[in-house]
Write a protein that holds these residues in place. Sequence first.
Motif, PDB file in Angstrom:
ATOM      1  N   GLY A  58       0.842  -1.205   0.000  1.00 37.78           N
ATOM      2  CA  GLY A  58       0.000   0.000   0.000  1.00 37.78           C
ATOM      3  C   GLY A  58       0.868   1.241   0.000  1.00 37.78           C
ATOM      4  O   GLY A  58       1.576   1.524   0.970  1.00 37.78           O
ATOM      5  N   LEU A  59       0.846   1.945  -1.125  1.00 31.14           N
ATOM      6  CA  LEU A  59       1.667   3.154  -1.252  1.00 31.14           C
ATOM      7  C   LEU A  59       0.741   4.341  -1.552  1.00 31.14           C
ATOM      8  O   LEU A  59       0.899   5.052  -2.533  1.00 31.14           O
ATOM      9  N   THR A  95      -1.655   7.421   0.810  1.00 30.45           N
ATOM     10  CA  THR A  95      -1.300   8.542   1.692  1.00 30.45           C
ATOM     11  C   THR A  95      -0.226   8.125   2.696  1.00 30.45           C
ATOM     12  O   THR A  95       0.840   8.748   2.797  1.00 30.45           O
ATOM     13  N   VAL A  96      -0.487   7.070   3.449  1.00 31.86           N
ATOM     14  CA  VAL A  96       0.426   6.689   4.535  1.00 31.86           C
ATOM     15  C   VAL A  96       1.690   6.025   3.967  1.00 31.86           C
ATOM     16  O   VAL A  96       2.814   6.354   4.369  1.00 31.86           O
ATOM     17  N   VAL A 139       1.063  -1.742  -4.986  1.00 38.39           N
ATOM     18  CA  VAL A 139      -0.008  -0.759  -5.218  1.00 38.39           C
ATOM     19  C   VAL A 139      -1.117  -1.473  -6.001  1.00 38.39           C
ATOM     20  O   VAL A 139      -0.933  -2.598  -6.461  1.00 38.39           O
ATOM     21  N   THR A 183       1.747  -5.259  -8.226  1.00 37.55           N
ATOM     22  CA  THR A 183       0.336  -5.125  -7.864  1.00 37.55           C
ATOM     23  C   THR A 183      -0.079  -6.272  -6.928  1.00 37.55           C
ATOM     24  O   THR A 183      -1.259  -6.394  -6.608  1.00 37.55           O
ATOM     25  N   PRO A 240       0.215  -7.620  -3.349  1.00 36.53           N
ATOM     26  CA  PRO A 240       0.696  -7.380  -1.975  1.00 36.53           C
ATOM     27  C   PRO A 240       1.154  -8.659  -1.282  1.00 36.53           C
ATOM     28  O   PRO A 240       2.071  -8.630  -0.439  1.00 36.53           O
ATOM     29  N   LEU A 279      -0.299  -1.199   4.738  1.00 37.14           N
ATOM     30  CA  LEU A 279      -0.863   0.157   4.658  1.00 37.14           C
ATOM     31  C   LEU A 279      -1.878   0.222   3.518  1.00 37.14           C
ATOM     32  O   LEU A 279      -1.962   1.223   2.795  1.00 37.14           O
ATOM     33  N   ILE A 280      -2.620  -0.870   3.364  1.00 32.19           N
ATOM     34  CA  ILE A 280      -3.642  -0.945   2.319  1.00 32.19           C
ATOM     35  C   ILE A 280      -4.980  -0.470   2.866  1.00 32.19           C
ATOM     36  O   ILE A 280      -5.701   0.317   2.253  1.00 32.19           O
ATOM     37  N   GLY A 281      -5.318  -0.943   4.070  1.00 37.43           N
ATOM     38  CA  GLY A 281      -6.606  -0.608   4.679  1.00 37.43           C
ATOM     39  C   GLY A 281      -7.643  -1.670   4.377  1.00 37.43           C
ATOM     40  O   GLY A 281      -7.430  -2.576   3.555  1.00 37.43           O
ATOM     41  N   ILE A 285      -8.116  -7.932   1.869  1.00 38.43           N
ATOM     42  CA  ILE A 285      -6.738  -8.186   1.422  1.00 38.43           C
ATOM     43  C   ILE A 285      -5.754  -7.900   2.559  1.00 38.43           C
ATOM     44  O   ILE A 285      -4.772  -8.621   2.748  1.00 38.43           O
ATOM     45  N   LYS A 331      -6.758   0.186  11.859  1.00 39.49           N
ATOM     46  CA  LYS A 331      -7.596  -0.020  13.057  1.00 39.49           C
ATOM     47  C   LYS A 331      -8.822  -0.871  12.771  1.00 39.49           C
ATOM     48  O   LYS A 331      -9.288  -1.620  13.627  1.00 39.49           O
ATOM     49  N   TYR A 345      -6.923  12.993   5.025  1.00 42.75           N
ATOM     50  CA  TYR A 345      -7.322  12.667   6.398  1.00 42.75           C
ATOM     51  C   TYR A 345      -8.362  11.553   6.438  1.00 42.75           C
ATOM     52  O   TYR A 345      -8.376  10.746   7.349  1.00 42.75           O
ATOM     53  N   GLU A 380     -10.903   8.306   5.550  1.00 44.92           N
ATOM     54  CA  GLU A 380     -10.778   6.920   5.109  1.00 44.92           C
ATOM     55  C   GLU A 380     -11.242   6.806   3.657  1.00 44.92           C
ATOM     56  O   GLU A 380     -12.009   7.653   3.171  1.00 44.92           O
ATOM     57  N   THR A 410       1.124  10.197  10.574  1.00 46.39           N
ATOM     58  CA  THR A 410       0.909   8.743  10.559  1.00 46.39           C
ATOM     59  C   THR A 410       2.214   8.036  10.210  1.00 46.39           C
ATOM     60  O   THR A 410       2.562   6.998  10.795  1.00 46.39           O
TER      61      THR A 410
END
Length: 435
Positions: A13-14, A16-17, A47, A65, A67, A82-84, A88, A108, A191, A193, A311
């Motif tokens: 995950g590339l 925001t964070v 990504v 692509t 992860p 850092l995907i969220g 996955i 979280k 900021y 989600e 973050t």
Amino acid sequence: MTELSVINIGICGLGTVGQGVWKHVEGARAALESRLGVKLRLHRASVRDLRKKRSVRVPANRLTTDPLAVATDPDVHLVCELIGGTTIAREVTLAALRLGKTVVSANKALLCAHGPEIFAAARQHGGHFFFEASVAGGIPIIKALREGLVANRFGLIYGILNGTCNYILTRMEREGLSYPEILAEAKALGYAEADESLDVEGWDTAHKAAILAYLAHGTWVPTKSMLVEGITQLTQADIAYARDNGYAIKLLAVITRDFASDELFVRVHPTLVPRTKVLANVNEVYNGISVTGDVVGETVYIGRGAGQDPTASAVISDIADAIILLRRGNTPLPEPVEHRCPLTPLEHIEGRYYIRMDVKDEPGVLARIATSTAQSQVSIASVLQRPSERAGAATLILTTHTSNEKAIRATLARLRRLSSVLGEPLLLRIGDFTA
Ligand code: NAP
Ligand code: HSE
């Protein structure tokens, strides 16, 4: 001691964070390497869309692509998830942990939904799971609860845990705008989600509160056992009332534990916080958390709660801790002692309340409302009438003396049944909590 002199980091995950972590690991590389005594290598990243423009330069041969390929790469020692989301991200996290790798996460939602499974996988396979960035952005609240405050039991923890909502509420108050107008900006600033309803409907705060409750009390409280309300129903009428009466409206998580009965309760709701409290003055994207321990008393933590840089700061702090652990061997981190607290019954959750509703502007309405509150044993402290935007209606704002969640729910149910009450009444809690 293991012989690792180079630590290969894989970043899944590339966005925001992830880009923040890449940028700041590169930027602080010399200091980090000298402090940690290892070479850091940003080995691979994944990504969804290889063609998307990024703010960091990543060589094409280090991008994929897939992860899972990053998470299971034998050369990767440390995986940042850092995907969220919970699909996955869960696969990636469990795959890495099952190979005994260390995972650093800002997720979280995942931790709240699958915490026990994740910790069990880490324990079973000798890996580790770090999650400082999952709560309150750049504030090291996980470390504070787990390490700095280890001598304490926590009767009360409450705080602003969502940067997007605090940014929206601050701008609504300062500029008189409505929440959808400001939400677009909060998204552009990185900021919010990916699914912003998690922010504005209170679920992101609930996920973070579940993590804090687990760390403080050893109990995973599922979000379905919490009271969760968001900020979408707030209007300028509420903001104006707060301003004129010495309050600020904040979306708070409140975690209470009664050590006599062992009861625990977690709730999330917009709250009228008296201006005299520190948290009433925590604005914009900042988060603030008040933690009261039986030994230390009240402690308060403030810092930027969302966005790329704060973050990334928290993720990199976990990377550093993880490296120390990897180099020293598998010293276990202090974990909460598992304990299943019973939930506090609603009638034991006391407080003062604010109810705003539109009513028909006609004789007898106030009497019918007063009867409804009296029938639920709720005592009115003040009544304010304002013009309403609805034709033939007035806006009524009531505040109550101390009551409880059960009685106030019964009151709202009665008010909804009155034909003179138009639309859905809005309930706010008045935040004069004490431990
Ligand atoms: P984001 O900007 O949406 O980035 C997500 C990254 O994951 C992107 O690089 C995306 O690829 C990739 N991705 C998404 N779905 C994927 C899929 N199906 N397969 C492969 N890759 C996929 O999210 P973020 O804001 O960085 O948040 C990441 C995590 O950190 C979340 O758990 C979030 O809750 C948490 N967090 C965020 C903040 C914050 O302020 N943003 C603060 C604290 C914690 P593309 O770039 O190609 O789309
Ligand atoms: N969307 C989250 C917030 C990101 O606004 O607080 C930080 O967890």
